[in-house]
Design an enzyme around this catalytic site. Structure first.
Site, PDB file in Angstrom:
ATOM      1  N   LYS A  16     -24.445 -18.703   6.408  1.00 12.58           N
ATOM      2  CA  LYS A  16     -23.590 -18.319   7.064  1.00 12.58           C
ATOM      3  C   LYS A  16     -23.027 -16.861   6.761  1.00 12.58           C
ATOM      4  O   LYS A  16     -22.500 -16.332   7.650  1.00 12.58           O
ATOM      5  CB  LYS A  16     -22.441 -19.179   7.172  1.00 12.58           C
ATOM      6  CG  LYS A  16     -22.566 -20.788   7.601  1.00 12.58           C
ATOM      7  CD  LYS A  16     -22.546 -20.905   9.167  1.00 12.58           C
ATOM      8  CE  LYS A  16     -22.444 -22.196   9.672  1.00 12.58           C
ATOM      9  NZ  LYS A  16     -22.457 -22.352  11.128  1.00 12.58           N
ATOM     10  N   SER A  41     -15.796 -25.994   9.838  1.00  7.85           N
ATOM     11  CA  SER A  41     -15.865 -26.937   8.833  1.00  7.85           C
ATOM     12  C   SER A  41     -16.308 -26.902   7.289  1.00  7.85           C
ATOM     13  O   SER A  41     -16.079 -27.566   6.484  1.00  7.85           O
ATOM     14  CB  SER A  41     -16.751 -28.154   9.391  1.00  7.85           C
ATOM     15  OG  SER A  41     -18.192 -27.529   9.234  1.00  7.85           O
TER      16      SER A  41
END
Lengths: 288, 288
Positions: A16, A41
């Site tokens: 990410k 999350s």
């Protein structure tokens, strides 16, 4: 032959960071000064906090109360300001919207964003540079940011490359969307893969619809087996969401499908190592 | 700045394959045909079994009864024939000798052997190729095969490079030997690092005496902290014996010694990922 390509970055512990870094450093100075906000999350959250820290701007991270402890610790480690929400996607979006109204911080969606896709797409460049013979890529799917970026970049290098998604049966919105020909959102999800509970967005859906050949769904028990294999044989700590690609390739669904017999050189994207030790131990025992 | 150089090989799960492979493939055909025998607490055992399998010859592995399950599994996985011994070094040596008498298999000592040293030395070649700026290497020490091979190879490339050993306080025969100026064997050892319970041999001792600057001893609790750091931040599964170099560098002993202030580019050899999940979990909880 299956290639294990480990595309995780130790810093922030997941792919990410690629997208988050690209998004944060794409902002002009005026926008950047207000900071960035997101809901996630976990791994995008830590990645955005780190990217913001590197640029020296504030980050506001909306985190659902049921997020794994180690992921919350990562956000704090990188100086992100945590704002709590309920677990539902709706609650996360509402809280993020509120932060935006109050601070003017630029919203960086965890996946439904071209800058994010471009960042994740760098994985394809590295894979195909290191192993140009790869004819098939198997990639985890959640909101679709990772696989969309990877598919767009990989197909631009080798249009014949085959892209498969790996998705938990307990959060199979992508498989259902693909079957229905439109975005399906589930009323609830139930899987050990906490990073794969998001739904496709309008930005990622067309890429998944057109460039992803099929979605392979797997049981949580298969994910746990793959995690264990990573741990015991590859000696790599992988979270459930990261091990799912390996689980998909090892599954009967993939191995016994005659249409996929000619997938000879399979690259599996294994990314995300943010797993609580307690959770790992617990799931390994369940998986026995 | 500290560099983390991961020199483990996924196949067999430790550096030991380098030495074992070099030793097995150095044998002439007549010797090789009788097979090879060794005694080992684990990683050399699996490595030799694998090397023998690759050459197509039998291997007899003397394994102490207290060896970790996962290491025994590795020997079986690679087709090694297990012969049990007691935990003591003496018992291991006696049983290995018996196997040699019965089969004629060539004994490949886990560390006191030039072919083994040469194989382990390839780690230095890789490290200094990837990071030529490294001025200090910190390496686990047990029988001394790893550090001797690394020291000889590294010093031949860069005579100014500084070599430190990392050793558990509960098995500090190398530190005691260094202080005494002769090989000291302990009557017993007590450490979580099951791969570091062996004693220096007459082949490795002179190298350790002359080329290793100092031996840094650490507590088991420090080893556990380093393992946890590898797990949580580097996302790599490392066994206690593999994490000890990191523990040594993080220790006050190393950090606060003014003589070592100018160690600027430190390479740590982190090798060995054969840890039982149950043991890892147990030790992490103890380390809290």
């Amino acid at each position: 032959m299956t290639h294990f390509l480990l595309s995780s970055v130790p810093i922030s512990g997941a792919f990410k960071f690629r997208g988050a870094c690209n998004a944060v450093f794409s902002l002009n100075q005026e926008d950047a000064s207000k900071g960035v906000v997101t809901h996630s999350s976990g791994n995008h959250a830590a990645a955005l906090a780190l990217a913001a820290k590197l640029r020296g701007i504030p980050s506001y991270i909306v985190v659902p109360k049921n997020a794994p402890t180690c992921k919350i610790e990562n956000v704090k480690r990188y100086g992100g300001q945590i704002v709590w929400s309920e677990a539902s996607v709706q609650s996360r979006e509402e809280v993020a919207n509120k932060v935006w109204q109050e601070t003017g911080a630029i919203f960086i969606h965890p996946y439904n964003d071209g800058r994010i896709l471009s960042g994740q797409g760098t994985i394809s460049l590295e894979i195909l540079e290191q192993a140009p013979q790869i004819d098939t890529l198997v990639v985890p799917i959640s909101g679709g940011g990772l696989i969309s970026g990877i598919a767009l970049a990989a197909k631009s290098i080798n249009p014949a490359i085959r892209i498969f998604a790996a998705e938990p049966k307990g959060a199979d919105d992508a498989a259902q969307s693909k079957a229905a020909g439109r975005i399906i959102r589930l009323s609830e999800t139930n899987t050990i893969a906490d990073g794969l509970r998001a739904f496709l967005g309008d930005f990622t859906w067309p890429v998944v619809r057109d460039l992803v050949e099929d979605i392979i769904t797997v049981e949580d028990s298969e994910i746990i087996k793959a995690m264990k294999l990573c741990f015991e044989i590859l000696k790599v700590v992988v979270e459930p969401s990261g091990a799912i690609g390996l689980a998909a390739v090892l599954s009967d669904t993939f191995q016994k499908n005659p249409a996929w017999k000619d997938c000879n050189h399979i690259g599996i994207v294994v990314s995300g190592g943010n797993v609580d030790m307690a959770m790992l131990w617990d799931s390994f025992n369940k998986g026995k």
